[in-house]
Enzyme design. Structure first.
Site, PDB file in Angstrom:
ATOM      1  N   HIS A  68      56.996  46.119  25.691  1.00 25.38           N
ATOM      2  CA  HIS A  68      58.090  45.162  25.288  1.00 25.38           C
ATOM      3  C   HIS A  68      59.018  45.668  24.290  1.00 25.38           C
ATOM      4  O   HIS A  68      60.345  45.747  24.251  1.00 25.38           O
ATOM      5  CB  HIS A  68      57.504  43.772  25.034  1.00 25.38           C
ATOM      6  N   GLU A  71      61.377  47.797  25.986  1.00 25.94           N
ATOM      7  CA  GLU A  71      62.660  47.137  26.662  1.00 25.94           C
ATOM      8  C   GLU A  71      63.562  46.892  25.681  1.00 25.94           C
ATOM      9  O   GLU A  71      64.916  46.901  26.255  1.00 25.94           O
ATOM     10  CB  GLU A  71      61.531  45.720  26.888  1.00 25.94           C
ATOM     11  N   HIS A  72      63.588  46.808  24.536  1.00 27.32           N
ATOM     12  CA  HIS A  72      64.617  46.727  23.533  1.00 27.32           C
ATOM     13  C   HIS A  72      65.198  48.130  23.144  1.00 27.32           C
ATOM     14  O   HIS A  72      66.438  48.213  23.401  1.00 27.32           O
ATOM     15  CB  HIS A  72      64.027  46.223  22.066  1.00 27.32           C
ATOM     16  N   GLU A 148      61.520  38.087  17.146  1.00 26.81           N
ATOM     17  CA  GLU A 148      61.259  37.505  18.591  1.00 26.81           C
ATOM     18  C   GLU A 148      59.737  36.820  18.461  1.00 26.81           C
ATOM     19  O   GLU A 148      59.484  35.945  18.803  1.00 26.81           O
ATOM     20  CB  GLU A 148      61.176  38.413  19.358  1.00 26.81           C
TER      21      GLU A 148
END
Length: 451
Positions: A68, A71-72, A148
């Protein structure tokens, strides 16, 4: 090797050595890359995705949240483009560029006009295979990911799902949050992220899927050129990675039976469930019907019993999740804290009744009709079609036509559903609660008896 493409808007005719399902065409490119396209008449857009058969379950403990985090990071700049340039190029054509990470795969995708397909292929391939991962960007995005996580912690329903998985799949990577933890993200180094990216984002694990106004041969040419360097790094002769078959049986249901996260919320949030079938189990269609009848719509038994007849909750539903080697069947409800005990009693009563007696004929017919209608309506746009292509190839190594899926749902019998219900709903349940409780002793007795 190139597969059949059924002509449509912007589509060419069959290619030499053709093979395919319906309007789907497939080509195997150097480096083990699988390319699937579906030409859709009457649209002017294309949805394109680069899927990688790597998700959070593949991370080592010290890598928790790496997929994840990447992903950023991959959107923060490449050898040819800055983060601003990536955004500006897609915005200039009115397109969408994004990504998502799941427990068993990751997808980077774009949605653009058909004329802008070459740009989408180039940008996506650039992002996935030639990102800089600059140390300054690693630190910048560390703060974003931590925000997040904080946002997740402020959303009781999201937090609840992760607590439930952690309890149900205790000690297994499937029980870890996709997003990682505050501790793992703070400790994540640039070297760890780079190692994960280069080690796992290899072309044999990649599936490129595209749906919309396209010609298969054009997509083959564009993707082959854009991913040529990445294919060379993996060895052009590499074979595609086979669909995930699952390793040793996941020890589901062996963790704590009841978990609580005290939080100053107006509602009590409950998730109650059991281990279920994996996605290769031939009974999964019966599970889909069972889940739909239990809590998949306004006419479902849980919605009628909990909300319509008793007014105990605004939101109540069930969900069936399948992985390569295990799955889960769960029920969610949000209610006033003082009504939690009654909600649990009603939910467990519904589950017990279905385990004992199965579904009524009317419930069976409605559930199958709902699934069939939802399947067809859910494939009316290019993004949905692209998702279906990518997931089918990664999960099963083959494409299932809409007709095949509809036929499998239609073939489910009441006896099939009853057998699955008896097996799944008769085992000990796991429950997770987020709400205004300081300790488990404050929960209703009907929940405490699970502990």
């Amino acid at each position: 090797m190139t597969g059949l493409v059924t002509p449509g808007a912007g589509a060419s005719g069959p290619a030499p050595g053709a093979r395919g399902v319906g309007g789907v065409a497939r080509s195997d490119l150097p480096g083990g890359i699988r390319l699937l396209t579906e030409a859709l008449p009457g649209v002017r857009s294309v949805a394109l995705g680069i899927w990688i058969a790597i998700g959070s379950r593949d991370e080592r403990p010290e890598q928790a949240g790496a997929a994840h985090y990447l992903e950023h990071l991959l959107f923060k700049g490449t050898g040819r483009r800055s983060a601003a340039a990536i955004a500006e190029e897609i915005d200039a054509v009115g397109g969408e560029l994004n990504a998502f990470t799941a427990k068993e795969h990751t997808c980077y995708y774009a949605h653009v006009l058909d004329a802008d397909l070459p740009l989408a292929v180039d940008v996506l391939a650039d992002v996935v295979t030639d990102a800089r991962l600059a140390p300054t960007d690693v630190e910048l995005e560390r703060g974003v990911v931590l925000e997040e996580i904080a946002m997740r912690d402020d959303d009781p329903e999201d937090l609840l799902g992760e607590l439930f998985d952690e309890a149900l799949f205790a000690g297994h990577p499937l029980g870890r949050p996709v997003i990682g933890s505050e501790q793992s993200i703070r400790a994540m180094s640039r070297d760890t992220l780079h190692e994960f990216w280069r080690g796992e984002y290899t072309t044999p694990r990649m599936v490129v899927a595209a749906a919309g106004c396209l010609a298969h041969e054009q997509v083959v040419e564009l993707v082959g050129a854009a991913l040529a360097a990445a294919a060379a790094r993996s060895d052009p002769g590499s074979a595609p990675v086979a669909p995930r078959a699952g390793g040793a049986p996941v020890p589901a249901g062996t963790g704590p039976r009841l978990v609580l996260r005290g939080d100053d919320t107006e509602q009590a949030h409950l998730m109650l469930g059991v281990p279920a079938l994996h996605r290769h189990d031939p009974r999964r269609h019966a599970l889909m019907v069972l889940n739909t009848a239990l809590g998949g719509g306004l006419s479902s038994r849980l919605f009628q019993q909990v909300r319509e007849q008793r007014g105990l909750a605004y939101s109540v539903y069930s969900a069936a999740t399948t992985y390569a080697d295990v799955g889960s069947l769960s029920v969610y409800a949000g209610c006033a804290p003082e009504r939690l005990g009654e909600v649990v009693t009603v939910v467990r009563g519904v589950l017990d009744a279905v385990a004992a007696d199965g579904l009524t004929e009317a419930e069976l017919v409605r559930a199958k009709g709902s699934l069939r209608g939802g399947l067809v309506l859910g494939c009316e746009d290019t993004a949905s079609r692209m998702n279906r292509l990518g997931r089918s190839e990664l999960d099963h190594g083959r494409q299932r036509s809409i007709s095949e899926s509809l036929d499998r749902i239609a073939a489910v019998t009441g006896d099939d559903v009853s057998a699955v219900a008896r097996e799944l709903l008769s085992v000990p349940q796991t429950a997770a609660v987020v709400g205004p409780y300081a300790e488990i002793d404050e929960l209703p007795a009907v929940l405490r008896e699970l502990a």
